[in-house]
Design an enzyme around this catalytic site. Structure first.
Site, PDB file in Angstrom:
ATOM      1  N   ALA A   2      44.145  49.957  46.380  1.00 42.31           N
ATOM      2  CA  ALA A   2      42.955  50.203  47.224  1.00 42.31           C
ATOM      3  C   ALA A   2      41.980  49.045  46.996  1.00 42.31           C
ATOM      4  O   ALA A   2      40.816  49.240  46.630  1.00 42.31           O
ATOM      5  CB  ALA A   2      42.312  51.555  46.920  1.00 42.31           C
TER       6      ALA A   2
ATOM      7  N   HIS B 117      38.226  43.247  43.157  1.00 33.88           N
ATOM      8  CA  HIS B 117      39.561  42.907  42.636  1.00 33.88           C
ATOM      9  C   HIS B 117      39.904  41.449  42.972  1.00 33.88           C
ATOM     10  O   HIS B 117      40.408  40.705  42.135  1.00 33.88           O
ATOM     11  CB  HIS B 117      40.645  43.793  43.281  1.00 33.88           C
ATOM     12  CG  HIS B 117      40.518  45.255  42.991  1.00 33.88           C
ATOM     13  ND1 HIS B 117      40.167  46.171  43.953  1.00 33.88           N
ATOM     14  CD2 HIS B 117      40.714  45.967  41.855  1.00 33.88           C
ATOM     15  CE1 HIS B 117      40.166  47.387  43.428  1.00 33.88           C
ATOM     16  NE2 HIS B 117      40.486  47.297  42.156  1.00 33.88           N
TER      17      HIS B 117
ATOM     18  N   GLY C  29      37.383  43.458  35.045  1.00 34.11           N
ATOM     19  CA  GLY C  29      36.049  43.504  35.653  1.00 34.11           C
ATOM     20  C   GLY C  29      35.048  44.135  34.706  1.00 34.11           C
ATOM     21  O   GLY C  29      35.338  45.165  34.078  1.00 34.11           O
TER      22      GLY C  29
ATOM     23  N   ARG D 267      36.822  54.045  44.932  1.00 37.39           N
ATOM     24  CA  ARG D 267      36.401  55.414  45.246  1.00 37.39           C
ATOM     25  C   ARG D 267      35.295  55.456  46.308  1.00 37.39           C
ATOM     26  O   ARG D 267      35.016  56.513  46.857  1.00 37.39           O
ATOM     27  CB  ARG D 267      35.910  56.121  43.986  1.00 37.39           C
ATOM     28  CG  ARG D 267      37.044  56.428  43.009  1.00 37.39           C
ATOM     29  CD  ARG D 267      36.523  57.230  41.824  1.00 37.39           C
ATOM     30  NE  ARG D 267      37.612  57.712  40.992  1.00 37.39           N
ATOM     31  CZ  ARG D 267      38.161  57.008  40.013  1.00 37.39           C
ATOM     32  NH1 ARG D 267      37.732  55.798  39.747  1.00 37.39           N
ATOM     33  NH2 ARG D 267      39.156  57.517  39.298  1.00 37.39           N
TER      34      ARG D 267
HETATM   35  P1  AMP Z   1      41.032  49.400  39.230  1.00 38.11           P
HETATM   36  O1  AMP Z   1      41.921  49.120  40.398  1.00 38.11           O
HETATM   37  O2  AMP Z   1      39.857  50.256  39.558  1.00 38.11           O
HETATM   38  O3  AMP Z   1      41.790  49.853  38.019  1.00 38.11           O
HETATM   39  O4  AMP Z   1      40.390  48.002  38.834  1.00 38.11           O
HETATM   40  C1  AMP Z   1      41.191  46.889  38.511  1.00 38.11           C
HETATM   41  C2  AMP Z   1      40.311  45.821  37.916  1.00 38.11           C
HETATM   42  O5  AMP Z   1      39.314  45.433  38.857  1.00 38.11           O
HETATM   43  C3  AMP Z   1      39.560  46.324  36.662  1.00 38.11           C
HETATM   44  O6  AMP Z   1      39.556  45.291  35.680  1.00 38.11           O
HETATM   45  C4  AMP Z   1      38.191  46.597  37.206  1.00 38.11           C
HETATM   46  O7  AMP Z   1      37.173  46.505  36.225  1.00 38.11           O
HETATM   47  C5  AMP Z   1      38.048  45.507  38.250  1.00 38.11           C
HETATM   48  N1  AMP Z   1      37.008  45.867  39.223  1.00 38.11           N
HETATM   49  C6  AMP Z   1      36.851  47.061  39.854  1.00 38.11           C
HETATM   50  N2  AMP Z   1      35.752  47.056  40.630  1.00 38.11           N
HETATM   51  C7  AMP Z   1      35.186  45.826  40.481  1.00 38.11           C
HETATM   52  C8  AMP Z   1      34.019  45.194  41.018  1.00 38.11           C
HETATM   53  N3  AMP Z   1      33.195  45.824  41.852  1.00 38.11           N
HETATM   54  N4  AMP Z   1      33.756  43.910  40.660  1.00 38.11           N
HETATM   55  C9  AMP Z   1      34.585  43.257  39.805  1.00 38.11           C
HETATM   56  N5  AMP Z   1      35.700  43.790  39.263  1.00 38.11           N
HETATM   57  C10 AMP Z   1      35.997  45.055  39.587  1.00 38.11           C
END
Ligand code: AMP
Length: 281
Positions: A30, A35, A147, A187
């Protein structure tokens, strides 16, 4: 972009290619610009970019949240290709957990395990460590790109790397935000227009803490922020915390000279949002 679904095939391919320097960006899909910014950071550092998409069941303490997790696979693949990911790892649950999802190892995360996200999402960080440990074993990157949006997760994964004594460096990228200040998150698609507007007050509250923490008592600031969030449409606040930036132990008025971070987790409708801000750069 080369797509791998099998761990053994990817591992073999990487052994053969023997890349100088591999940067790895794990995601749950998503995908949004947050990302993609991590992919760009990895490319800027001239590393071979490996991304993964895997919605890890073991890090969801709430099965309903797992079921509702958005899946946008075809768009994600296009975005990654466009951003310059060299390899995408897209495993099934069986590939990641061939012996089943039940944990066989307990990672000693100390205080980080039970505070803030750990307290409100029991087992979450064990699940995160379980999946990242497995992914690092398969990919063996030089750098892990994360992130700062998931601040506690960055600390937990640094702890994991220390515990396992792995030669992996973490680079934590800044949080990308909507023009309103709302931190981008997978989300957010579950928020309606009104909720999206209301949700931006998390970031404004964090900025307010940053602007005032030196002159106002921290307990007062925390209480005022909780009230403000509720007045702005949040239905439940799990925590507003001002904490030591390394240990996440609660700060008090005597610790204002330390490196501090403010963190919030709160619900708009049934969507739980988290965000944070470093108070001292
Ligand atoms: P997730 O798909 O939510 O597991 O996130 C994958 C990676 O993207 C993780 O290292 C998160 O911290 C990073 N991430 C998610 N949202 C953001 C954002 N708004 N800005 C920068 N990195 C992000």
């Amino acid at each position: 972009m080369i797509l791998f679904r099998e761990a053994a095939t990817l591992h073999l391919f990487l052994e053969k290619c023997n890349y100088q320097s591999v940067g790895f960006i794990p995601t749950m899909g998503a995908l949004h610009e947050g990302h993609i910014s991590l992919i760009s950071l990895c490319k800027q550092n001239a590393e071979t970019v490996i991304s993964s998409i895997f919605v890890n069941p073991t890090q969801f303490n709430d099965p309903a949240d797992f079921k509702k997790y958005p899946v946008t696979l075809s768009e994600d693949i296009l975005k990654l290709e466009h951003a310059g990911s060299d390899i995408l790892f897209l495993p099934s649950v069986d590939e990641i957990y061939p012996k089943g999802t039940k944990a066989t190892v307990h990672y000693d995360l100390g205080n980080l395990e039970n505070t803030l996200e750990g307290y409100y999402r029991p087992g979450h960080f064990q699940g995160v460590c379980q999946v990242v440990h497995r992914l690092l074993d398969i990919i063996q990157p030089k750098t892990l790109y994360l992130g700062r949006k998931d601040y506690q997760q960055c600390l937990v994964l640094q702890k994991l790397i220390n515990l396992l004594n792995l030669p992996v460096k973490i680079i934590a990228g800044p949080t990308l935000r909507e023009p309103s200040g709302l931190a981008m998150s997978s989300r957010n698609v579950r928020l309606n227009t009104e909720q999206r507007k209301q949700a931006a007050s998390i970031y404004h509250s964090l900025q307010n803490i940053k602007n005032n923490f030196r002159s106002v008592s921290l307990s007062r600031l925390v209480a005022d922020t909780e009230n403000l969030l509720i007045r702005n449409g949040f239905v439940k606040v799990d925590y507003v915390s001002i904490a030591d930036a390394q240990t996440l132990e609660r700060a008090d008025d005597r610790s204002k000279e330390k490196a501090l971070v403010a963190l919030i987790a709160a619900f708009i409708g049934d969507v739980r949002l988290i965000d944070n801000i470093l108070l001292t750069e």
